[in-house]
Structures are given as C-alpha cells and as structure tokens.
Design a protein around this motif. Structure first.
Motif, mmCIF file in Angstrom:
data_model
loop_
_atom_site.group_PDB
_atom_site.id
_atom_site.type_symbol
_atom_site.label_atom_id
_atom_site.label_comp_id
_atom_site.label_asym_id
_atom_site.label_seq_id
_atom_site.Cartn_x
_atom_site.Cartn_y
_atom_site.Cartn_z
ATOM 1 N N UNK A 1 -2.492 -71.792 17.328
ATOM 2 C CA UNK A 1 -1.226 -71.372 16.711
ATOM 3 C C UNK A 1 -1.494 -70.551 15.444
ATOM 4 N N UNK A 2 -2.488 -70.985 14.654
ATOM 5 C CA UNK A 2 -2.829 -70.245 13.443
ATOM 6 C C UNK A 2 -3.398 -68.874 13.801
ATOM 7 N N UNK A 3 -4.250 -68.838 14.843
ATOM 8 C CA UNK A 3 -4.818 -67.569 15.278
ATOM 9 C C UNK A 3 -3.709 -66.626 15.746
ATOM 10 N N UNK A 4 -2.725 -67.170 16.446
ATOM 11 C CA UNK A 4 -1.598 -66.358 16.898
ATOM 12 C C UNK A 4 -0.835 -65.768 15.715
ATOM 13 N N UNK A 5 -0.667 -66.568 14.662
ATOM 14 C CA UNK A 5 0.031 -66.068 13.469
ATOM 15 C C UNK A 5 -0.789 -65.006 12.749
ATOM 16 N N UNK A 6 -2.119 -65.173 12.770
ATOM 17 C CA UNK A 6 -2.981 -64.136 12.199
ATOM 18 C C UNK A 6 -2.799 -62.816 12.943
ATOM 19 N N UNK A 7 -2.803 -62.883 14.270
ATOM 20 C CA UNK A 7 -2.697 -61.667 15.074
ATOM 21 C C UNK A 7 -1.318 -61.016 14.928
ATOM 22 N N UNK B 1 -5.485 -63.641 6.161
ATOM 23 C CA UNK B 1 -6.757 -64.319 6.453
ATOM 24 C C UNK B 1 -7.393 -64.850 5.176
ATOM 25 N N UNK B 2 -8.121 -65.947 5.299
ATOM 26 C CA UNK B 2 -8.907 -66.471 4.190
ATOM 27 C C UNK B 2 -10.361 -66.060 4.371
ATOM 28 N N UNK B 3 -11.131 -66.188 3.318
ATOM 29 C CA UNK B 3 -12.552 -65.817 3.386
ATOM 30 C C UNK B 3 -13.280 -66.656 4.432
ATOM 31 N N UNK B 4 -12.955 -67.968 4.489
ATOM 32 C CA UNK B 4 -13.613 -68.846 5.461
ATOM 33 C C UNK B 4 -13.272 -68.440 6.889
ATOM 34 N N UNK C 1 -8.794 -55.691 5.610
ATOM 35 C CA UNK C 1 -7.501 -55.097 5.945
ATOM 36 C C UNK C 1 -6.354 -56.051 5.622
ATOM 37 N N UNK C 2 -5.290 -55.506 5.133
ATOM 38 C CA UNK C 2 -4.084 -56.286 4.882
ATOM 39 C C UNK C 2 -3.292 -56.427 6.183
ATOM 40 N N UNK C 3 -2.463 -57.453 6.227
ATOM 41 C CA UNK C 3 -1.583 -57.622 7.383
ATOM 42 C C UNK C 3 -0.500 -56.533 7.366
ATOM 43 N N UNK C 4 -0.047 -56.020 8.515
ATOM 44 C CA UNK C 4 -0.381 -56.486 9.860
ATOM 45 C C UNK C 4 -1.619 -55.823 10.469
ATOM 46 N N UNK C 5 -2.316 -54.944 9.680
ATOM 47 C CA UNK C 5 -3.467 -54.229 10.241
ATOM 48 C C UNK C 5 -4.590 -55.182 10.614
ATOM 49 N N UNK C 6 -4.790 -56.240 9.792
ATOM 50 C CA UNK C 6 -5.828 -57.211 10.122
ATOM 51 C C UNK C 6 -5.558 -57.845 11.481
ATOM 52 N N UNK C 7 -4.311 -58.246 11.710
ATOM 53 C CA UNK C 7 -3.963 -58.889 12.976
ATOM 54 C C UNK C 7 -4.157 -57.982 14.173
ATOM 55 N N UNK C 8 -3.815 -56.701 14.015
ATOM 56 C CA UNK C 8 -4.016 -55.754 15.119
ATOM 57 C C UNK C 8 -5.497 -55.579 15.424
ATOM 58 N N UNK C 9 -6.290 -55.473 14.348
ATOM 59 C CA UNK C 9 -7.734 -55.323 14.559
ATOM 60 C C UNK C 9 -8.327 -56.570 15.213
ATOM 61 N N UNK C 10 -7.891 -57.734 14.775
ATOM 62 C CA UNK C 10 -8.376 -58.996 15.340
ATOM 63 C C UNK C 10 -8.052 -59.081 16.826
#
Length: 417
Positions: A40-46, A52-55, A9-18
């Motif tokens: 802090x990085x996790x917060x920015x992802x959400x 997100x990166x593959x890793x 999923x592309x952002x912001x959908x990835x962050x909502x799902x996370x």
C-alpha cells in the motif's frame, strides 16, 4: 535529509520513475515491496501521494539493482534528460527518434560511458518493439563493445545475452551461442543477480532447441521449471512467465504436446493482463502458434488466443506484432479450410514483413506455397517446398525439414480432395 537525497526527484516525478523501473524489471508491487515496506505504501509512492525517505530510496535501489542516480534530477546532459523521459513515458517510436538524435548529437562529446550505454539499451528496446531488427542488431554490437570499455560486468553480461537473442532470431545460431555463453560466464563469475543468470540460461535453452539439441534443451528447461515449482527461484513475474514460455516451446518442438499445452496454460494464467500488456499479447501469439503446430492441431484454442491478442494489439501492438498476428490468422484460415481467406490475408503481408524472425519468415513462404498448391498452381509451389525442405536437411535442421515435408503432404492431399 542528506545532500544525496536532496537531489531525488520530487513527487509525482519520483513515483513515475519508480513505476517505470519496477515494470522494466518485471516486479509486481507486492514483489518489490517485499518485507521492508507495505504494498500500500509502495502504491502511494508510485501515485505521488507520499514523498520517499532516504531509507526507502536505499531499499528500492538495492531491490531494483540500480544506483540512486536513477531517481535523481537530470539537469546535466541532454542525453540524461532524454533517458529520464523514456523511463517515465515508455519506449515509443517518438522516443526512439529523440534518442537517435540525441545520441548522434552527443557522439563527439565527453558523455559518461555508462549513461550512453543506458541510452543505447533503451533505444535497442525501442527497435525490438518496432521490429527494426537490422538496426537493433547493429546497436547491440555497439553496446557490447561499449560495455566492455566500461569494465562493468553487469553491462558486459547483459549486452551479450541481449545480442545472443537477436542473433538467434536472425538465424546466426553459432554467434548466438558464443555470446550467450560469454554472458552466462560473466554473470556467474561476477555474482550478478540471479535474474541475469536466468536470462542467459533461457537464451541458451532456446539456442539448444534451435540447434536440434532437444533432449538437452528439455532437461535444462525442466530444471528451471522445477525451481519455480519448489520456490527456490525468486524471480520477477516477467521472468517466471518466460521460463514457462521457453519450456512450453521446447516441449512442443520435441513433440510432447501434452506437456507443452500444460506449461503454456500455466504461463497464460500467471500473467495478469494489466501487469505487462505487451508480454500478455505476445504470450497469446506464441500459444496460438503452438496450437497450430500440434498434431492434431487445436484450431479452437488457437482462435481463442488470437482473438484475445487481436483485442489488445489495437491498443499496444506495434507493426511487428501486427505482422505476427496476421501470419497466424492466415495459418488458422488455411488449417480451417478457408483458403480464400488465407490467400487474402497472405496478400496483406509484404514479401519480407517487418520484424518477423527467420523461422516465421520461412513459415510464411511455406504457407504461401501451400495456398498456391490448393488453388491449383502445383508445379512451382511444390518445387519451392521441396527446395526449402532439402535446404533444412542440409543444415541438419531435422525438425524444420519435417515441418516443411508435412506441409507439402497436407497441401497435396487437400488439392486432391
């Protein structure tokens, strides 16, 4: 990026799902981040601020115990699209209706069994939140059979533990024990995550208490609390709170009110209000119920917790929570000698209020008899309380029988004064 991640999923959908997955698992941002990524990085992802990166996707899947499909686009079946929406926006009554309709439409289609199980799991949570116990129980039986057909141990174990909890709440303690033991055995034999084993153990402790095996339940609960204290149990915050909640309930039923209050205080302090508002509210309802059953009762503390729960219930409460709150407010009014208020509050509850457990329904019946005795209608109410107490004795539920006899004695004493 590989083909697998191209579908993420592309952002912001990835962050909502996370965020939805994290909250469903009971993790805080700090717990999910661990040592691999920063909070802090996790917060920015959400928030959708970082892609997100593959890793990172691989790490999050491992930590959340989900497959990468949980973060992928759902252009396939309508069931997959609906399930993705539920995980993003939450399990509202509207989402329950959509899930019901979609599951019915795809019943005859070749829908992936695991996907169907996931949708049923989400629907069962909707039913639980809404207090639709009969529908939840039927669906959990169906889920258990479907989980067996998939052959996946995590689905088989989780279905059984969830079913055991509902059976215990509906009064089928023997059936609850059988399913909980099967779920625990599957979780242990298959090496499922520790939280699956803890969920099963907590369910078994509650069943032991319901069966009157309070010494065994207390020993098991104390061991689980001990693992929290020594740091050996790495559990999501939600499960840590449930361990303390369960232990407090066992202590209260055993009559150790000092330990019950201390453990409940730990549970109340452990959960921030913004982490899981529904659990925060339910915990306060449980605390108020415990304070009202103490000897002597702590009506001041009960009122404090009910006021806190009522404020939140306006925002996140469902009918089942409103009924639990109303029952406890009625009990508090009676304990404080506000008998007219208690009578008015009891009248706002149906004969079979939506979502109340068998035990709470019985407490409502007892409370109504007490109110009638105090208001002067002795004969019928006394006879009904005696009947309830004797039935509890015949079912070897000594604790419940004692609670009813105590209620009868208190009501008669108040009527004489």
């Amino acid at each position: 990026m590989s083909n697998g991640v191209d579908q993420i999923l592309q952002q912001p959908l990835f962050g909502r799902r996370l965020r939805a997955l994290r909250l469903a698992q009971g993790f805080s941002q700090v717990q999910l981040a661990g040592t691999e990524i920063s909070p802090a990085y996790l917060s920015r992802l959400e928030s959708g601020a970082r892609p997100p990166t593959e890793r990172v996707v691989a790490y999050l899947c491992e930590k959340l115990k989900v497959s990468s499909a949980s973060f992928q686009t759902t252009t396939g079946s309508s069931l997959a699209r609906v399930l993705a929406t539920v995980m993003t926006v939450g399990e509202s009554p509207a989402m329950a209706a959509v899930l019901e309709e979609t599951l019915l439409q795809e019943q005859e289609e070749d829908v992936d069994a695991v996907l169907r199980w996931q949708a049923q799991w989400a629907l069962a949570r909707c039913y639980q939140t809404q207090g639709r116990m009969t529908e939840e129980l039927a669906l959990l039986h169906e889920m258990t059979a479907l989980g067996d057909r998939t052959g996946l141990p995590e689905l088989r174990a989780r279905s059984r533990v969830r079913l055991a909890r509902r059976l215990r709440g509906s009064g089928d303690v023997a059936g609850a024990r059988a399913h909980a033991e099967e779920g625990l055995a599957l979780a242990e034999a298959s090496g499922l995550p520790h939280r699956d084993i803890v969920e099963a153990l907590l369910t078994l402790i509650s069943i032991e208490a319901e069966e009157g095996q309070l010494a065994q339940a207390r020993a098991d609960a104390d061991r689980m609390v001990g693992t929290l204290s020594d740091g050996s149990a790495k559990l999501p915050l939600r499960l840590q709170v449930e361990v303390l909640w369960t232990a407090s309930s066992v202590c209260a039923r055993q009559g150790d009110h000092t330990a019950a209050a201390a453990t409940m205080t730990r549970a109340l302090a452990a959960l921030p209000g913004n982490e899981d508002p529904v659990l925060w509210m339910r915990l306060r309802l449980a605390a108020a119920s415990m304070y009202l059953r103490m000897d002597p009762r702590d009506t001041q503390e009960a009122r404090l917790r009910l006021d806190e729960a009522e404020a939140v219930s306006v925002l996140v409460g469902m009918p089942v929570h409103q009924n639990e709150l109303l029952l406890l407010q009625c009990q508090l009014a009676f304990c404080e000698g506000r008998f007219d208020d208690a009578h008015t509050l009891s009248g706002r509850l149906d004969d079979n209020p939506e979502g109340l457990s068998v035990r709470d329904q019985l407490r409502l019946d007892v409370l109504r008899d007490q109110i009638e005795i105090v208001r002067g209608d002795h004969a019928a109410a006394v006879a009904d309380l005696e009947r309830i107490a004797k039935e509890a004795q015949r079912s070897v539920n000594v604790e419940l029988s004692a609670e009813v006899w105590r209620a009868l004695a208190e009501a008669l004493k108040l009527a004489e004064s």
